[in-house]
Each structure stands twice: as structure tokens, then as C-alpha cells.
Design an enzyme around this catalytic site. Structure first.
Site, short mmCIF file in Angstrom:
data_model
loop_
_atom_site.label_atom_id
_atom_site.label_comp_id
_atom_site.label_asym_id
_atom_site.label_seq_id
_atom_site.Cartn_x
_atom_site.Cartn_y
_atom_site.Cartn_z
N SER A 62 -12.92 58.11 49.64
CA SER A 62 -13.35 58.26 51.02
C SER A 62 -12.47 57.48 51.99
CB SER A 62 -14.79 57.76 51.17
OG SER A 62 -15.67 58.50 50.35
N1 SAH Z 1 -17.09 56.69 46.56
C1 SAH Z 1 -15.96 57.38 45.99
C2 SAH Z 1 -15.83 58.76 46.59
C3 SAH Z 1 -15.50 59.80 45.56
S1 SAH Z 1 -15.63 61.48 46.13
C4 SAH Z 1 -14.73 56.53 46.17
O1 SAH Z 1 -14.81 55.50 46.84
O2 SAH Z 1 -13.68 56.86 45.59
C5 SAH Z 1 -17.23 61.93 45.54
C6 SAH Z 1 -17.43 61.95 44.06
O3 SAH Z 1 -18.72 62.53 43.81
C7 SAH Z 1 -16.47 62.79 43.24
O4 SAH Z 1 -15.79 61.96 42.35
C8 SAH Z 1 -17.36 63.80 42.50
O5 SAH Z 1 -16.95 64.06 41.17
C9 SAH Z 1 -18.70 63.09 42.53
N2 SAH Z 1 -19.90 63.91 42.35
C10 SAH Z 1 -20.20 65.12 42.87
N3 SAH Z 1 -21.43 65.52 42.48
C11 SAH Z 1 -21.94 64.51 41.69
C12 SAH Z 1 -23.16 64.30 40.99
N4 SAH Z 1 -24.16 65.21 40.99
N5 SAH Z 1 -23.33 63.16 40.30
C13 SAH Z 1 -22.35 62.21 40.26
N6 SAH Z 1 -21.16 62.36 40.91
C14 SAH Z 1 -20.96 63.48 41.61
#
Ligand code: SAH
Length: 237
Positions: A62
Site C-alpha cells: 500500500s
Molecule cells: N498490507 C499489505 C498490503 C498488501 S495488498 C502491505 O503492506 O504490503 C492486499 C493483500 O490482501 C494481498 O496480498 C492479497 O493477496 C491479500 N488478500 C486478498 N484477499 C484476502 C483474503 N481473503 N484473506 C487474506 N488476504 C487476502
């Protein structure tokens, strides 16, 4: 050798403090956690730019401002138990762990879980428990949580999460009618069955999959996870 400490201070001043992030704990934690260690090596040069970056498997880390906004909106405080859904690179969980008592992370993609776990071990973030799974179901064995953050956008607020936050606790998550635009929402649980909702503005996160998220995409069809287009003025997850 790039001067990451200076870049981090600059990021906190120009991208966070100048845009309304005032929580001193959030500002201090984001001054401390090395963002460059959570992006792929080839992107460390641009680690402090003002937007999301790809972390592999179609997912993104993010925008730093979005991480700060969500933690500030969730009013995370020392001693809190926090659930971080969509842990991805682990950056938001690492920042949370500098403020909260204990952080529980759930990420659905095993490759990202392994990479985040390796980073936590290498950097010494030992207040984070991370597991692979469907975060829309929450983590019932560790509930209740004082705060729940979701870093991916779904069609609704997953019902299990509403059950797993304390009365007085906060859920911050993007919710929206389409896979690529959402409203960032804060829900505060005011009683057994009651929640107070505040809308925090438009945002664009990767899709939330799982039982209470969007259906899994066909591997080659439309609706594959993509880095959302940059949109002026909107926060980006
Ligand atoms: N907070 C993270 C943002 C990653 S983007 C950071 O700082 O890097 C969002 C993430 O949500 C992705 O890696 C994706 O695989 C995950 N995601 C999507 N649906 C999900 C679910 N149902 N359970 C767990 N993770 C999920």
C-alpha cells in the site's frame, strides 16, 4: 548507498504530516520501519515514492499514506490486539507492531506469507503472528481484537469480522461495489449488535477474495488482480 533514513523522514513530513496524519505514534512508527525492506530489491530506489508498488503475485504494498491513514483511523494504541488482513509484504503489520501489543496477520497467498515471515525474522519484528488463510473469516481462536484492518477491497463488511472486534473496537476497511474502487470505511462497535460508521473517502485497493469477498478470478479471464490505475486525490492501497 541510498540514504533511506533521510528519505523516510522526508516521506513522513511531506506525504503524512502535511496531509493530516497527526497521531504521534503513527508518525514515529513510520519514521522507524524501513519501507525499502518490504519492496522487491529492484524497487528499493523508488521505495519512498507516493504510491503503491508491486510485490509479486499481482499484489501491491500500500501507499504509505494509506497505511498511516488506516492505523490513525483505527486509533491503534499500546497494548492493543490487532488483526491485519491482507498482510502482503508485511509492511503495515510491521508498523502496527511498533504501536500495538500484538499483531495477528492473515494473507491468502503462501508465497507472500513466506516472504513476510522471512522479513519479520530478519528485521526482528517478533510481536507478529502470521498465517496463510482466508482473512474474511477472521481468526476466531485469537478474537476478540481491539482493531481490525483490511488491506483489500470487498463488496461488504465480512460478518465474522464484526463478531471478532471488541465493543469499542474499530474495523477499518475499503468497501465498494466494484473490484477497483471503494470507500474507506471505519466501523466502531458501540454495542453487541450496533456499529457506528464513518466514511473516510475514496480509495483503490486490490480485490478482497474469499468467503465474504469477491469470487476467485478465472486464471486467464477478466477481473484478474491488477495494480489499480493511479487516480488523483484518491488514497491507494
Ligand atoms: N498490507 C499489505 C498490503 C498488501 S495488498 C502491505 O503492506 O504490503 C492486499 C493483500 O490482501 C494481498 O496480498 C492479497 O493477496 C491479500 N488478500 C486478498 N484477499 C484476502 C483474503 N481473503 N484473506 C487474506 N488476504 C487476502
Amino acid at each position: 548507498m541510498l540514504d533511506f533514513v533521510r528519505r523516510r523522514d522526508e516521506m513522513v513530513a511531506t506525504q503524512l504530516a502535511a496531509r493530516g496524519i497527526v497521531d504521534p505514534r503513527v508518525l514515529a512508527a513510520m519514521r522507524e520501519v524501513p519501507h525499502e525492506a518490504f519492496v522487491p530489491d529492484r524497487l528499493s530506489e523508488v521505495a519512498y515514492e507516493d504510491g503503491p508498488l508491486p510485490i509479486g503475485e499481482g499484489q501491491t504494498i500500500s501507499q504509505p499514506y494509506m497505511v498511516a491513514l488506516m492505523i490513525q483511523a483505527a486509533a491503534v494504541a499500546p497494548g492493543d490486539r490487532v488483526l491485519d488482513i491482507g498482510t502482503g509484504s508485511g509492511y503495515a503489520a510491521a508498523v502496527l507492531s511498533r504501536i500495538a501489543g500484538r499483531v495477528y496477520g492473515i494473507e491468502r497467498l503462501g508465497g507472500l506469507v513466506a516472504a513476510a515471515q522471512e522479513r519479520f525474522a530478519r528485521l526482528g519484528y517478533d510481536r507478529i503472528a502470521l498465517r496463510e488463510g482466508d482473512g474474511t473469516l477472521g481468526w476466531p481462536e485469537e478474537a476478540p481484537f481491539d482493531a481490525i484492518l483490511v488491506a483489500a477491497g470487498g463488496p461488504v463488511v465480512p460478518e465474522p469480522l464484526k463478531r471478532q472486534v471488541t465493543v469499542g473496537g474499530r474495523i477499518v476497511l475499503p468497501v465498494g461495489p466494484s473490484r477497483c474502487t471503494q470507500t474507506l470505511v471505519r466501523l466502531r462497535r458501540t454495542g453487541e449488535e450496533s456499529f457506528e460508521q464513518t466514511d473516510l473517502g475514496l480509495c483503490a485497493f486490490v480485490p478482497l477474495r474469499g468467503a465474504h469477498g469477491w469470487p476467485e478470478p478465472h486464471p486467464s479471464g477478466p477481473g484478474r488482480d491488477a495494480v489499480p490505475p493511479a487516480a488523483g486525490g484518491e488514497g491507494r492501497g
